[in-house]
Design an enzyme around this catalytic site. Structure first.
Site, PDB file in Angstrom:
ATOM      1  N   ALA A  11       0.813  -1.209   0.000  1.00 25.13           N
ATOM      2  CA  ALA A  11       0.000   0.000   0.000  1.00 25.13           C
ATOM      3  C   ALA A  11       0.853   1.269   0.000  1.00 25.13           C
ATOM      4  O   ALA A  11       0.372   2.343  -0.349  1.00 25.13           O
ATOM      5  CB  ALA A  11      -0.937   0.006   1.210  1.00 25.13           C
ATOM      6  N   SER A  12       2.112   1.159   0.373  1.00 27.54           N
ATOM      7  CA  SER A  12       3.013   2.310   0.438  1.00 27.54           C
ATOM      8  C   SER A  12       3.526   2.691  -0.948  1.00 27.54           C
ATOM      9  O   SER A  12       4.184   1.884  -1.610  1.00 27.54           O
ATOM     10  CB  SER A  12       4.203   1.980   1.350  1.00 27.54           C
ATOM     11  N   PRO A  13       3.268   3.927  -1.400  1.00 27.27           N
ATOM     12  CA  PRO A  13       3.781   4.358  -2.712  1.00 27.27           C
ATOM     13  C   PRO A  13       5.304   4.243  -2.846  1.00 27.27           C
ATOM     14  O   PRO A  13       5.785   3.760  -3.883  1.00 27.27           O
ATOM     15  CB  PRO A  13       3.306   5.810  -2.822  1.00 27.27           C
ATOM     16  N   ARG A  16       6.239   0.780  -3.631  1.00 23.16           N
ATOM     17  CA  ARG A  16       5.880   0.418  -5.004  1.00 23.16           C
ATOM     18  C   ARG A  16       6.882   0.958  -6.015  1.00 23.16           C
ATOM     19  O   ARG A  16       7.158   0.320  -7.033  1.00 23.16           O
ATOM     20  CB  ARG A  16       4.477   0.923  -5.324  1.00 23.16           C
TER      21      ARG A  16
END
Length: 221
Positions: A11-13, A16
């Protein structure tokens, strides 16, 4: 090549951005999920490796690096077969670096984290209007950056694209991107969605959207 391990959550940009870079380079690695809600990032073992207790963190043959921008620059500098993702030409590299700093200070910190930190740390349920204005400014800047370019830092894909797309595709949960107003930005996102490894971002985006929606977050009228 030593063993590579990436620590974080999808969920962490910033996590990613690292996963996109690793995929682009075709590098094998282990992914260790760090449960932030259970405060695993504050464990003695994690703090020993990363005293700033952030995600992502990369461990490469025993050496630990944190901050997504430092990680993706390191990975390309060490493992890439050419310099297309992070040019050695000083002027071209300066443009990539500027976009990375822009992502760090403006897109992530001023737009996204200024909203999510109060949500996750203080239980805030309503996003102030001025924080939404910060998102609008991000969209405006990116539309300008893309005016004469197909990619964020020029005419071809770089790590700046990975860094920016991971965060900017997380922002529509608070403010949708108006495709009619932001034609270049919309086209750029669609362009990146065609990458064979783009799921490294899209899966986490959906997780992030679900998390925010499940918390019942609203925007100030």
């Amino acid at each position: 090549m030593g063993k590579i391990t990436l620590y974080g959550v999808d969920a962490s940009p910033p996590v990613r951005a690292c996963k996109l870079t690793l995929a682009a380079l075709g590098l094998p690695y282990d992914f260790v999920v760090v449960n932030l809600m259970e405060r695993e990032h504050l464990s003695e073992a994690y703090l020993k490796k990363n005293p700033q207790h952030t995600v992502p963190m990369l461990e490469d043959d025993g050496a630990c690096i944190w901050d997504s921008h430092a990680i993706i620059c390191y990975l390309v500098s060490k493992y890439a077969k050419d310099d297309s993702l992070y040019p050695k030409d000083l002027l071209k590299r300066a443009v990539v670096d500027q976009r990375l700093y822009f992502e760090s200070g403006v897109v992530f910190t001023n737009a996204l984290r200024s909203i999510t930190a109060p949500i996750f740390m203080h239980g805030i349920k309503v996003v102030p209007k001025e924080r939404i204005q910060a998102i609008t400014e991000v969209y405006d800047f990116l539309e300008t950056f893309l005016k004469d370019n197909d990619y964020i830092a020029g005419d071809h894909l770089t790590i700046a694209d990975f860094s920016v797309v991971s965060t900017v595709t997380s922002l529509p949960v608070f403010l949708e991107i108006d495709a009619a107003k932001y034609v270049k930005l919309t086209a750029w996102i669609k362009r990146l969605e065609k990458l064979p490894y783009y799921s490294e971002n899209s899966v986490g985006v959906q997780q992030f959207f679900g998390l925010i929606k499940n918390l019942g977050i609203t925007v100030e009228a």
